[in-house]
Scaffold this motif. Structure first.
Motif, PDB file in Angstrom:
ATOM      1  N   TRP A 165      -7.733  54.070  31.007  1.00  0.00           N
ATOM      2  CA  TRP A 165      -8.119  54.146  32.409  1.00  0.00           C
ATOM      3  C   TRP A 165      -9.436  53.423  32.662  1.00  0.00           C
ATOM      4  CZ3 TRP A 165      -4.785  55.439  35.985  1.00  0.00           C
ATOM      5  CH2 TRP A 165      -3.700  56.259  35.650  1.00  0.00           C
TER       6      TRP A 165
ATOM      7  N   THR B  50       2.858  47.593  39.681  1.00  0.00           N
ATOM      8  CA  THR B  50       2.512  48.573  38.657  1.00  0.00           C
ATOM      9  C   THR B  50       3.195  48.175  37.349  1.00  0.00           C
ATOM     10  OG1 THR B  50       4.378  49.985  39.291  1.00  0.00           O
ATOM     11  CG2 THR B  50       2.241  50.452  40.312  1.00  0.00           C
TER      12      THR B  50
ATOM     13  N   HIS C 112       1.324  52.417  30.393  1.00  0.00           N
ATOM     14  CA  HIS C 112       0.269  51.454  30.694  1.00  0.00           C
ATOM     15  C   HIS C 112      -0.392  51.807  32.021  1.00  0.00           C
ATOM     16  CE1 HIS C 112       2.246  48.062  28.069  1.00  0.00           C
ATOM     17  NE2 HIS C 112       1.926  49.148  27.381  1.00  0.00           N
ATOM     18  N   THR C 113      -1.720  51.767  32.051  1.00  0.00           N
ATOM     19  CA  THR C 113      -2.449  52.049  33.279  1.00  0.00           C
ATOM     20  C   THR C 113      -2.772  50.779  34.050  1.00  0.00           C
ATOM     21  OG1 THR C 113      -4.591  51.954  32.153  1.00  0.00           O
ATOM     22  CG2 THR C 113      -3.486  54.082  32.235  1.00  0.00           C
ATOM     23  N   ARG C 114      -3.116  49.723  33.341  1.00  0.00           N
ATOM     24  CA  ARG C 114      -3.465  48.452  33.986  1.00  0.00           C
ATOM     25  C   ARG C 114      -3.209  47.321  33.001  1.00  0.00           C
ATOM     26  NH1 ARG C 114      -9.590  46.282  34.894  1.00  0.00           N
ATOM     27  NH2 ARG C 114      -9.119  44.296  35.925  1.00  0.00           N
TER      28      ARG C 114
ATOM     29  N   GLU D 194      -4.508  48.180  27.584  1.00  0.00           N
ATOM     30  CA  GLU D 194      -3.639  48.419  28.736  1.00  0.00           C
ATOM     31  C   GLU D 194      -3.300  49.889  28.943  1.00  0.00           C
ATOM     32  OE1 GLU D 194      -1.026  47.628  25.171  1.00  0.00           O
ATOM     33  OE2 GLU D 194      -2.821  46.702  26.038  1.00  0.00           O
ATOM     34  N   HIS D 195      -3.554  50.723  27.917  1.00  0.00           N
ATOM     35  CA  HIS D 195      -3.303  52.158  28.005  1.00  0.00           C
ATOM     36  C   HIS D 195      -4.496  52.932  28.570  1.00  0.00           C
ATOM     37  CE1 HIS D 195       0.449  52.229  25.527  1.00  0.00           C
ATOM     38  NE2 HIS D 195      -0.093  51.155  24.988  1.00  0.00           N
TER      39      HIS D 195
ATOM     40  N   GLN E  29     -11.250  50.635  31.212  1.00  0.00           N
ATOM     41  CA  GLN E  29     -11.263  49.494  30.309  1.00  0.00           C
ATOM     42  C   GLN E  29     -12.671  48.907  30.160  1.00  0.00           C
ATOM     43  OE1 GLN E  29      -8.305  47.040  32.230  1.00  0.00           O
ATOM     44  NE2 GLN E  29      -6.599  48.096  31.219  1.00  0.00           N
TER      45      GLN E  29
ATOM     46  N   GLU F 121       4.960  54.635  23.413  1.00  0.00           N
ATOM     47  CA  GLU F 121       3.526  54.375  23.507  1.00  0.00           C
ATOM     48  C   GLU F 121       3.012  53.564  22.328  1.00  0.00           C
ATOM     49  OE1 GLU F 121      -0.285  57.035  25.020  1.00  0.00           O
ATOM     50  OE2 GLU F 121       1.421  58.012  24.077  1.00  0.00           O
TER      51      GLU F 121
END
Length: 258
Positions: free
Chosen positions: A124, A159, A165-167, A121-122, A126, A21
């Motif tokens: 939820w 994904t 990374h969430t997005r 990017e981590h 943004q 992370e």
């Protein structure tokens, strides 16, 4: 912008454990990623000179410490309590607080610069994070955000490759997201390998990144030649450019609070 001191942790490790992370300095097999991040901090240091700086998601703290050498004050925020305690212990020039990055514990307009490298990017939410960054910046203050380029970091995937990374964002997506949060003069740059790293790429099948990922996925021993090349990477082996953004490894946006 007085920091809230984290709860002390006895016998803090000199080097935080690798979790996937965050990156940390001082580990040869991690050196490529550390230098890749350090290159951006070094490029941004002049923008932070004499400024009150908030780093949202300071991680191990090496970047906040680098910026603190020229800034008027640096406050590093991180959600993880042991990480925040580690930063307070290892980097006395950095103020530290534990915080949720979508609810920054800073008053409106308190900062000249908000830095957040390899963090968005981590998250939820943004959009909410970027609105919070705008809130704590003074009018005309600078937002400096970097993130992996979705096009090159997770090519051909729906994904993210990194499970933390969430997005991930492509260049146009990052620019649009920052502008929608109320920032102006949005500039985008891409981080690329310089000449020496392109030679390293050629020695390892065309991509030293892919070579490292292959070892990690196989959970095998590092080939001696790969480890030697990774351990020798320097920050100056990377270059930031405004052209060919889609080929950038990481993206950096520089914007102004309007």
């Amino acid at each position: 912008m007085a920091p809230r001191s984290p709860t002390p942790v006895d016998a803090l490790p000199e080097v935080l454990p690798l979790t996937g992370e965050r990156t940390v300095p001082g580990i040869p097999r991690e050196n490529y990623w550390f230098r890749r991040h350090e290159a951006v901090y070094l490029a941004l240091a002049r923008r932070c000179a004499g400024a009150v700086v908030l780093e949202a998601g300071c991680g191990e703290g090496y970047g906040a410490d680098l910026l603190a050498h020229g800034a008027r004050a640096v406050l590093g925020l991180d959600y993880d309590a042991p990480t925040a305690a580690h930063v307070a212990n290892r980097y006395p020039a950095v103020g530290v607080a534990r915080a949720n990055l979508v609810a920054l514990p800073v008053r409106d307009g308190a900062c000249d610069v908000v830095v957040s490298l390899q963090v968005v990017e981590h998250l939820w939410d943004q959009e909410r994070f970027l609105r919070e960054c705008r809130r704590v910046l003074r009018p005309g203050g600078a937002l400096l955000v970097s993130t992996p380029n979705r096009i090159t970091f997770s090519p051909g995937r729906d994904t993210p490759l990194n499970p933390f990374h969430t997005r991930e964002l492509a260049p146009a997506e990052l620019g649009d997201l920052v502008a929608a949060a109320g920032f102006a003069d949005v500039e985008l740059l891409g981080l690329h390998h310089g000449p020496r790293l392109r030679e390293v790429d050629a020695r390892h099948g065309g991509s030293v990144v892919d070579a490292q990922v292959a070892v990690a996925l196989d959970d095998g021993d590092w080939p001696a030649a790969l480890l030697a090349d990774v351990a020798a990477v320097r920050a100056e082996d990377f270059v930031l450019r405004a052209d060919d953004l889609d080929a950038g490894l990481d993206l950096l946006t520089v914007a102004v609070r309007r």
